[in-house]
Design an enzyme around this catalytic site. Structure first.
Site, short mmCIF file in Angstrom:
data_model
loop_
_atom_site.label_atom_id
_atom_site.label_comp_id
_atom_site.label_asym_id
_atom_site.label_seq_id
_atom_site.Cartn_x
_atom_site.Cartn_y
_atom_site.Cartn_z
N HIS A 188 0.85 -1.19 0.00
CA HIS A 188 0.00 0.00 0.00
C HIS A 188 0.89 1.24 0.00
CE1 HIS A 188 -2.97 2.92 1.32
NE2 HIS A 188 -3.91 2.02 1.22
N LYS A 245 -12.97 6.25 -9.07
CA LYS A 245 -12.23 7.41 -9.53
C LYS A 245 -12.73 7.86 -10.90
CE LYS A 245 -7.49 8.72 -10.76
NZ LYS A 245 -7.36 8.39 -12.18
#
Length: 909
Positions: free
Chosen positions: A157, A575
């Site tokens: 991440h 997104k």
């Protein structure tokens, strides 16, 4: 001015907690007091007094609904080093709150068990009991268990990576709090616990939160390894024991099949990361093998110490004695070291030889195990011998735990997934096939050429092209290592940005060119197309249909058991089109592909690419499973776990166990007792389509079609700091310019959570809901919100994001955009109010989270510590940008604020 959109008017202290939560406040006070003492000791009384003044001012601001301007003035121009210390202080405070809350979850679980009342909701005992009450027979239950599979997949991440040194210190604080969780410690023991916590917290204060150098893939693997080796390795056998208790079986009763597996992307996720490839794949597998073999050797040693059974007292199986003789001959040096005085201790002698054989396996020597199955059989010999020779209560339990671990973790610890962008495969094929126009050719033309190559891969000449060389090296590495590590060591090969059947066939073609085939001349990898954008999700049914219709691919599927994995991208779709359009496209895709699976005779398994934030599919996994389309779960849950989600869900053993129980229980419910057909659902789907369309138009108009948006985004968020973070090995963007299009979804969401707007989790939703209320009526919309799990979860997730947002704080960030502030902030504020008003209306609430007081309290516990960090970040951003963003002390201070806000907000990316 007074903030017109504050949602924190009522006081934190007015929340009426249930009796079972009073201990949480005691723990928060305890660790908070400790942190205060440490700050005084390490930084001085004056520093501690300053921190307290700021904290009290932050509480006052929230309880009086005041704006943030006065606090902002007090925190402007602070010396950089001092600002960094202030950020660390507030971060330490709410990290202590985080720990106290996690321990309180353990306390609540114990409360259910000690009261001997109804089982804890959503736990395995609760789920199994309700399934039986609903008419599920024992045969149905066991048939479900035989096909059940739960597989969390841990990913690297780029916005969160707690150092292992700090994880270990946090674990020490947890152990000390848990030791007195029911108030049974003596005063002397309590003082010792307090000193353990003080030592851990002080050492953490003196440890840098992040390394100076950008982490390597190996560093990221070490971080993920903590959760696998220190937490889940310990938890797995307990999970099976809890499950056995839930179904009412004794210790030697029904043998539960292996339900749990774990996956890993670190070292195998090549998409956009030039640091990952054949070398990291090999290194990751080797590291994981060393880790799990070391764990087995340690446990076998401990088991041997326990099993001191003497033949003069009790017998053992002939199988165990015979296997011991075989190993004496196979490992003569180890056999010579066996002590004569242990000659009548058959288990200890055998396990010493087993441990030696594990060592030979780790060293790659001839005496090692050929595969994990041989090791598992040795452990089973011990288990059976104890069971047959009065050993159920003298060691069987410990041996059985080792067996569960070996069956779960194998010799590979966690399955390594491979992932690459379809564009890389196309570039490699363009070079290998000497076709410069490959990427522009029609899909049918590419498919025809790929099938020709599949029929005769030897026709493809060698190439010196760098992309082709690296792509083929990956498949050659798989072919080389698969015999050593076993079939379970490799997970699916995931194709990012999948848009056609050619993208899946490209993987099989490259594998065959590289010689990556098994003994039966089949490519030994599952190819999983990843559908990411809204348009890709809409096209998924057509793509998979064409794949199933292709004889070459169908032959590959037959060799893989007629099972197709499809990965669903929550991040890029949100997104691309906003939250509502993303969630609705994901729901429709699952419906369509589930129908296709029934018609085609191929089992489709969904792999959910979820993140921590609501806009990346975050939220409660249990609710998401229950809200999934009927028939889409099919006894399997495979999902990504990322960043702060891993830390929150798997950082403490008891919470990891609870999380695994909830996931498993939800899958059982969705599989055995799916929601009954709902006559209103056709109308709801029509309504959702209209709402998603309106929300998507609003979102895309703001994010993708406004020519000034990119400039505003880059000024009103700390994205320029995030792009300089050194906590992830993968770049923050796929390449190209600094625009939104090329930015990866995680830093995109992360940037908006840092500035406290959390815009990605709600923008456009209000317009969609308002359109729905106007078009279909409030009553119909409220009914859908109440009765349709899919829509109810969507609305609840947005409500949570709104509750965590603070537009008064965000306004300070927005002002960094200069002349763009006024029009953009006005638009954002209006949509925020629109969204909040619609949700309160549909749920008939006066305040956000009226129906989830625990979460509401959790947010308010953190706000007084997060707010000052945000205001410091605004000031530091202004000063840093004025220096043309140099890599200096200002940047290091900003990075500290990024880490602090991330830990306080939690669902960050």
């Amino acid at each position: 001015m007074t903030n017109p959109i504050s949602n924190t008017a009522d006081s934190l202290r007015s929340i009426d907690l249930p009796d079972t939560d009073k201990a949480l406040r005691d723990d928060v006070n305890l660790v908070g007091s400790l942190v205060g003492e440490i700050l005084s000791e390490q930084e001085g009384e004056a520093f501690f007094d300053e921190v307290e003044r700021i904290r009290v001012a932050a509480i006052h601001r929230r309880e009086s609904s005041a704006d943030a301007e006065e606090m902002q003035r007090k925190l402007t121009g602070v010396d950089v080093a001092h600002a960094t210390s202030l950020v660390r202080a507030f971060s330490t405070y709410f990290q202590a709150v985080n720990v106290a809350e996690r321990v309180h979850r353990i306390r609540r679980r114990r409360h259910y068990e000690m009261e001997d009342a109804a089982p804890q909701p959503s736990g395995l005992r609760d789920v199994v009991g309700k399934l039986r009450e609903s008419g599920i027979s024992e045969d149905q239950l066991r048939d479900c268990l035989d096909h059940l599979r739960i597989e969390p997949v841990f990913t690297a991440h780029p916005t969160e990576a707690v150092r292992r040194a700090l994880l270990e210190k946090e674990s020490e604080v947890v152990r000390a709090l848990v030791a007195d969780i029911d108030g049974g410690r003596t005063p002397v023991e309590r003082r010792a616990d307090l000193e353990r916590m003080r030592m851990a917290l002080t050492a953490a204060w003196q440890t840098a939160e992040f390394a100076l150098d950008k982490p390597s893939v190996g560093d990221e693997l070490e971080n993920v390894g903590f959760y696998l080796t220190d937490v889940l390795y310990r938890v797995v056998p307990v999970f099976y024991e809890v499950f056995a208790d839930a179904i009412g079986e004794g210790p030697t009763g029904y043998d539960l099949p292996t339900l749990l597996r774990f996956g890993n992307w670190v070292g195998g996720d090549m998409d956009g990361n030039p640091n990952v490839g054949a070398e990291t794949i090999a290194a990751t597998l080797a590291t994981q093998r060393r880790q799990v073999l070391a764990l087995y050797r340690r446990e076998v040693f401990q088991l041997g110490r326990l099993l001191s059974h003497s033949l003069s007292r009790v017998g053992c199986s002939a199988d165990l004695l015979a296997r011991t003789d075989v190993y004496r001959a196979m490992l003569p040096k180890a056999a010579a070291r066996l002590r004569a005085r242990h000659e009548d201790m058959p288990y200890r002698q055998f396990l010493k030889l087993v441990r030696e054989r594990l060592g030979e396996t780790e060293r790659g020597q001839e005496g090692g195990y050929p595969d994990v199955a041989a090791f598992i059989e040795d452990v089973r010999i011990v288990v059976r011998s104890l069971q047959e020779n009065r050993g159920v209560h003298s060691g069987w339990f410990a041996a059985r735990r080792l067996l569960r671990r070996a069956e779960t973790f194998g010799f590979h610890l966690a399955t390594l997934d491979l992932r690459q962008d379809s564009a890389i495969h196309d570039a490699a094929l363009s070079a290998l096939l000497d076709d410069s126009e490959w990427t522009t050719r029609e899909v049918d033309d590419r498919v025809a050429r790929l099938k020709a190559v599949l029929a005769d891969p030897a026709q493809v000449p060698a190439s010196n092209d760098e992309i082709a060389r690296k792509a083929l090296a990956v498949f050659r590495t798989v072919a080389q290592l698969r015999p050593r590590y076993g079939a379970q060591a490799f997970g699916p090969y995931i194709v990012s940005m999948s848009r056609s059947a050619a993208d899946a066939l490209a993987v099989i073609t490259l594998a065959r060119i590289a010689g990556c085939v098994d003994d039966e001349d089949n490519v030994p990898l599952d190819v999983a197309p990843l559908f990411e954008t809204v348009a890709d999700l809409d096209a998924a049914e057509a793509v998979v249909t064409s794949l199933f219709a292709d004889p070459a691919y169908r032959a590959h599927l037959a060799a893989r058991g007629n099972q197709q994995m499809v990965m669903l991208g929550y991040s890029d779709s949100a997104k691309d089109g906003g939250l509502v359009a993303s969630r609705w496209a994901l729901q429709q895709t699952q419906i369509a592909l589930t129908r296709l699976a029934r018609e085609s005779g191929v089992r489709i398994v969904f792999f959910h690419g979820r993140g921590g934030s609501a806009s990346r599919g975050g939220g409660k996994t249990e609710r998401a499973v229950i809200a999934a389309p009927r028939g889409s779960v099919g006894g399997v849950l495979r999902l990504t776990e990322q960043g702060e989600v891993i830390h929150r869900k798997y950082g403490i053993r008891a919470i990891a166990l609870r999380n695994l129980e909830q996931m498993t229980g939800a899958v059982m419910r969705a599989t055995l007792r799916p929601r009954p057909p709902e006559s209103r659902e056709a109308q709801w789907r029509s309504m959702a389509t209209a709402i998603a369309s309106e929300a998507r138009n609003r979102y895309r108009g703001f994010v993708h079609e406004n020519p000034d948006f990119t400039e505003y985004f880059r000024n009103a968020t700390p994205i320029d700091v995030i792009e300089r973070l050194r906590i992830g090995s993968r770049p923050s963007r796929r390449g190209g310019t600094g625009g939104v299009e090329n930015l990866r979804a995680i830093p995109w969401v992360f940037a908006w959570s840092q500035n406290r707007a959390a815009l990605t989790g709600w923008y456009g939703v209000g317009s969609g809901l308002a359109h729905g209320i106007e078009t279909f009526g409030r009553e119909a919309m409220s009914e859908m919100t109440r009765d349709w799990p899919f829509f109810a979860q969507l609305v609840d997730d947005v409500e949570m994001v709104l509750a965590k947002s603070d537009l008064a704080i965000f306004e300070g960030y927005s002002r960094l955009a200069g002349a763009l502030h006024e029009p953009f902030f006005k638009d954002i504020s209006a949509e925020f109010v629109r969204t909040r008003t619609a949700i309160l209306d549909l749920k008939d609430e006066d305040e956000l989270l009226d129906q989830d007081l625990r979460l509401r309290q959790s947010i308010r516990l953190r706000n007084p510590y997060v707010d000052p960090i945000s205001l410091l970040q605004i000031d530091l951003l202004t000063r840093w940008r004025a220096t043309e963003c140099r890599d200096d002390d200002l940047l290091h201070a900003l990075i500290a604020t990024v880490n602090g806000i991330a830990a306080g907000i939690q669902n960050t990316g």
